[in-house]
Design a protein around this motif. Structure first.
Motif, PDB file in Angstrom:
ATOM      1  N   ASN A 201       0.824  -1.207   0.000  1.00 29.09           N
ATOM      2  CA  ASN A 201       0.000   0.000   0.000  1.00 29.09           C
ATOM      3  C   ASN A 201       0.861   1.262   0.000  1.00 29.09           C
ATOM      4  O   ASN A 201       2.003   1.258   0.434  1.00 29.09           O
ATOM      5  CB  ASN A 201      -0.958  -0.008   1.198  1.00 29.09           C
ATOM      6  N   LEU A 202       0.236   2.319  -0.497  1.00 29.99           N
ATOM      7  CA  LEU A 202       0.988   3.557  -0.756  1.00 29.99           C
ATOM      8  C   LEU A 202       1.623   4.157   0.504  1.00 29.99           C
ATOM      9  O   LEU A 202       2.830   4.450   0.514  1.00 29.99           O
ATOM     10  CB  LEU A 202       0.049   4.579  -1.415  1.00 29.99           C
ATOM     11  N   MET A 203       0.841   4.382   1.550  1.00 31.20           N
ATOM     12  CA  MET A 203       1.378   5.144   2.681  1.00 31.20           C
ATOM     13  C   MET A 203       2.478   4.417   3.444  1.00 31.20           C
ATOM     14  O   MET A 203       3.502   5.023   3.773  1.00 31.20           O
ATOM     15  CB  MET A 203       0.227   5.575   3.605  1.00 31.20           C
ATOM     16  N   LEU A 217      10.075   5.456  -4.141  1.00 31.29           N
ATOM     17  CA  LEU A 217       8.699   5.023  -4.391  1.00 31.29           C
ATOM     18  C   LEU A 217       8.510   4.832  -5.895  1.00 31.29           C
ATOM     19  O   LEU A 217       8.992   5.645  -6.683  1.00 31.29           O
ATOM     20  CB  LEU A 217       7.745   6.117  -3.886  1.00 31.29           C
ATOM     21  N   SER A 218       7.817   3.785  -6.273  1.00 29.94           N
ATOM     22  CA  SER A 218       7.387   3.644  -7.672  1.00 29.94           C
ATOM     23  C   SER A 218       5.933   4.081  -7.745  1.00 29.94           C
ATOM     24  O   SER A 218       5.084   3.534  -7.020  1.00 29.94           O
ATOM     25  CB  SER A 218       7.487   2.186  -8.135  1.00 29.94           C
ATOM     26  N   ILE A 219       5.650   5.038  -8.591  1.00 29.31           N
ATOM     27  CA  ILE A 219       4.253   5.471  -8.777  1.00 29.31           C
ATOM     28  C   ILE A 219       3.690   4.708  -9.969  1.00 29.31           C
ATOM     29  O   ILE A 219       4.243   4.764 -11.077  1.00 29.31           O
ATOM     30  CB  ILE A 219       4.165   7.000  -8.982  1.00 29.31           C
ATOM     31  N   VAL A 232      -6.418   8.193  -8.135  1.00 28.95           N
ATOM     32  CA  VAL A 232      -7.069   8.980  -7.071  1.00 28.95           C
ATOM     33  C   VAL A 232      -7.800   8.046  -6.105  1.00 28.95           C
ATOM     34  O   VAL A 232      -8.528   7.155  -6.529  1.00 28.95           O
ATOM     35  CB  VAL A 232      -8.049  10.010  -7.683  1.00 28.95           C
ATOM     36  N   ARG A 233      -7.571   8.273  -4.787  1.00 25.79           N
ATOM     37  CA  ARG A 233      -8.222   7.456  -3.748  1.00 25.79           C
ATOM     38  C   ARG A 233      -8.746   8.352  -2.638  1.00 25.79           C
ATOM     39  O   ARG A 233      -8.287   9.460  -2.428  1.00 25.79           O
ATOM     40  CB  ARG A 233      -7.211   6.474  -3.109  1.00 25.79           C
ATOM     41  N   ASP A 234      -9.664   7.772  -1.875  1.00 23.04           N
ATOM     42  CA  ASP A 234     -10.272   8.474  -0.743  1.00 23.04           C
ATOM     43  C   ASP A 234      -9.531   8.037   0.527  1.00 23.04           C
ATOM     44  O   ASP A 234      -9.868   7.027   1.138  1.00 23.04           O
ATOM     45  CB  ASP A 234     -11.757   8.073  -0.688  1.00 23.04           C
ATOM     46  N   GLY A 296      -5.110  -4.366 -12.091  1.00 19.31           N
ATOM     47  CA  GLY A 296      -6.212  -4.418 -11.125  1.00 19.31           C
ATOM     48  C   GLY A 296      -6.560  -3.063 -10.525  1.00 19.31           C
ATOM     49  O   GLY A 296      -7.589  -2.924  -9.875  1.00 19.31           O
ATOM     50  N   ASP A 297      -5.698  -2.038 -10.711  1.00 19.67           N
ATOM     51  CA  ASP A 297      -5.997  -0.708 -10.162  1.00 19.67           C
ATOM     52  C   ASP A 297      -7.080  -0.005 -10.970  1.00 19.67           C
ATOM     53  O   ASP A 297      -7.098  -0.086 -12.202  1.00 19.67           O
ATOM     54  CB  ASP A 297      -4.743   0.180 -10.181  1.00 19.67           C
ATOM     55  N   VAL A 298      -7.966   0.713 -10.263  1.00 21.45           N
ATOM     56  CA  VAL A 298      -8.903   1.598 -10.960  1.00 21.45           C
ATOM     57  C   VAL A 298      -8.312   3.005 -10.938  1.00 21.45           C
ATOM     58  O   VAL A 298      -7.427   3.306 -10.141  1.00 21.45           O
ATOM     59  CB  VAL A 298     -10.307   1.591 -10.298  1.00 21.45           C
TER      60      VAL A 298
HETATM   61  C1  WQD Z   1      -3.293   3.595  -3.580  1.00 20.47           C
HETATM   62  C2  WQD Z   1      -2.816   4.310  -4.835  1.00 20.47           C
HETATM   63  C3  WQD Z   1      -1.806   2.837  -6.421  1.00 20.47           C
HETATM   64  C4  WQD Z   1       1.643   1.733  -3.938  1.00 20.47           C
HETATM   65  C5  WQD Z   1      -5.910  -1.518  -1.599  1.00 20.47           C
HETATM   66  C6  WQD Z   1      -6.884  -2.642  -1.697  1.00 20.47           C
HETATM   67  C7  WQD Z   1      -8.111  -2.332  -0.908  1.00 20.47           C
HETATM   68  C8  WQD Z   1      -7.749  -2.046   0.536  1.00 20.47           C
HETATM   69  C9  WQD Z   1      -6.660  -1.027   0.637  1.00 20.47           C
HETATM   70  C10 WQD Z   1      -6.799  -3.601   2.153  1.00 20.47           C
HETATM   71  C11 WQD Z   1      -3.109   3.561  -6.127  1.00 20.47           C
HETATM   72  C12 WQD Z   1      -0.792   3.815  -5.891  1.00 20.47           C
HETATM   73  C13 WQD Z   1       0.463   2.298  -4.408  1.00 20.47           C
HETATM   74  C14 WQD Z   1       2.875   2.096  -4.549  1.00 20.47           C
HETATM   75  C15 WQD Z   1       1.660   3.575  -6.015  1.00 20.47           C
HETATM   76  N1  WQD Z   1      -7.404  -3.289   1.126  1.00 20.47           N
HETATM   77  N2  WQD Z   1       0.480   3.202  -5.435  1.00 20.47           N
HETATM   78  N3  WQD Z   1       2.829   3.024  -5.559  1.00 20.47           N
HETATM   79  O1  WQD Z   1      -5.102  -0.202  -4.226  1.00 20.47           O
HETATM   80  O2  WQD Z   1      -6.533   1.750  -3.466  1.00 20.47           O
HETATM   81  O3  WQD Z   1      -6.489  -0.333  -2.142  1.00 20.47           O
HETATM   82  O4  WQD Z   1      -5.586  -1.318  -0.225  1.00 20.47           O
HETATM   83  O5  WQD Z   1      -6.433  -3.945   3.042  1.00 20.47           O
HETATM   84  O6  WQD Z   1      -8.970  -3.388  -0.986  1.00 20.47           O
HETATM   85  O7  WQD Z   1      -7.230  -2.833  -3.063  1.00 20.47           O
HETATM   86  O8  WQD Z   1      -4.508   1.111  -2.102  1.00 20.47           O
HETATM   87  O9  WQD Z   1      -2.452   1.994  -1.096  1.00 20.47           O
HETATM   88  O10 WQD Z   1      -2.290   0.005  -2.646  1.00 20.47           O
HETATM   89  O11 WQD Z   1      -2.837   2.257  -3.595  1.00 20.47           O
HETATM   90  O12 WQD Z   1       1.692   4.403  -6.952  1.00 20.47           O
HETATM   91  O13 WQD Z   1       3.956   1.618  -4.183  1.00 20.47           O
HETATM   92  O14 WQD Z   1      -1.385   4.400  -4.764  1.00 20.47           O
HETATM   93  O15 WQD Z   1      -1.598   2.580  -7.785  1.00 20.47           O
HETATM   94  O16 WQD Z   1      -3.391   4.516  -7.110  1.00 20.47           O
HETATM   95  P1  WQD Z   1      -5.662   0.583  -3.134  1.00 20.47           P
HETATM   96  P2  WQD Z   1      -2.958   1.288  -2.298  1.00 20.47           P
END
Ligand code: WQD
Length: 337
Positions: A201-203, A217-219, A232-234, A296-298
């Protein structure tokens, strides 16, 4: 008399923050956690933050006899069910493990709850059940399905199972909470998200780059149809999310039926906006490179959160600066932990 809440997965990321808020709201808390993705020290940290004690059982929710024992020992008023495997990529490699663990544990739990006439359940679902729907913001009454991995499908199946359970017995009160993207940590820095190995996950990934544990970080893609091309995510502060459970619980204790709520802020941020907020707030550079999209990403996911606000009286209070500051604070305190 204070009510007693059983929290499965209560030493995990969202579970531990929810235990803190439950204790702060004078609930008694019993935790079941098999430590598959958490540490026993989290129990001490929950107790240090709140100055209150919890009862802890190192037990798998799939172990029906042991779950029965726990119900025999205490009168439980409601259950919040967090326990489950949650790594999206791993779920693709090990679908049977994910279906077995996530679904079995829920079936065992509901069966034992039924035996002990405890019929109030809050279930951790996910925005992932909206699948590849592009019609944002997502509303609870949208058609669900089209999930892209076994983790997400296990959440979807469990939602169906819980709906069927209520149809069979209208004495149940079931609240399904669909989380968007929880980040941040308790401001004490004592509890937070600490995944084993390289984070998906991103954070967590950004935080590990910030503390020097990962190089850059790889985006994943900058060619989406969004403000700057990145996804974009909430993002929602985990303490706000935890408080959503407390609000949902207080309503559930007096109600029957199945209710579904999105827990998100209703506002989307792009990956680059998050990275830049992290850099600005924490005054630390985050090296990054753009790579191809992750399968799989939206492009865009954010909640319509008006239902939770209206029916639960819940309102997220933390902004993006709080989220990136508290995430970094936790990682600095728990480096290499
Ligand atoms: C967020 C954004 C990535 C990592 C997932 C599961 C969901 C829930 C939470 C968990 C996206 C981008 C990410 C990185 C990036 N499940 N990213 N570089 O995919 O929205 O949700 O986690 O327990 O079910 O699907 O969250 O944090 O992985 O990604 O660029 O190294 O960050 O492509 O746009 P996601 P995420």
């Amino acid at each position: 008399m204070n009510k007693t809440i059983l929290v499965t997965g209560g030493l995990g990321y969202i579970g531990s923050h929810t235990c803190v808020e439950l204790l702060n709201n004078n609930y008694n808390v019993i935790v079941i956690d098999n430590l598959s993705n958490s540490k026993e020290s989290v129990k001490d940290n929950i107790e240090a933050i709140t100055g209150k004690k919890i009862i802890f059982y190192n037990v798998s929710v799939c172990d029906m006899e042991k779950i029965r024992d726990i119900f025999r020992k205490s009168k439980i008023d409601a259950v919040i069910h967090f326990a489950g495997y949650k790594a999206v990529g791993e779920s693709v490699m090990k679908p049977l493990l994910y279906y077995q663990n996530n679904i079995d544990s829920t079936l065992v739990l509901c069966q034992v709850m039924n035996e002990f006439n405890c019929k109030k359940l809050i279930f951790s679902s996910s925005a992932t059940v909206y699948g590849n729907n592009t019609n944002v913001p997502f509303r609870e009454d949208y058609k669900v399905g089209g999930t892209t991995n076994p983790y997400g499908t296990s959440k979807l199946f469990i939602e169906h199972i819980l709906n069927d359970l209520y149809i069979s017995d209208n004495e149940w009160g079931i609240t399904i909470l669909r989380y968007f993207n929880p980040i941040g940590a308790h401001k004490s820095g004592l509890i937070g998200e600490n995944p084993n190995g390289i984070p998906n996950n991103l954070m967590p990934y950004i935080s590990k780059v910030a503390v020097g544990e990962l190089k850059e970080l790889s985006i994943f893609g900058n060619d989406y149809d969004t403000v700057d091309g990145t996804g974009v995510r909430d993002y929602i502060h985990v303490v706000d999310l935890a408080n959503g459970h407390v609000k949902a619980l207080s309503k559930l204790l007096d109600n029957k039926g199945v209710s579904i709520y999105n827990l998100g802020t209703g506002k989307g941020y792009s990956v680059l906006e998050i990275v830049n907020a992290f850099i600005k707030e924490n005054k630390i550079n985050i090296p990054y490179k753009i790579v191809s999209r992750r399968s799989g990403d939206v492009a865009v996911s954010y909640a319509d959160s008006t239902k939770a606000k209206k029916e639960l009286g819940w309102m997220p209070i933390y902004g993006i600066e709080d989220m990136v500051r508290d995430s970094y604070n936790f990682y600095r305190n728990n480096k290499n932990d």
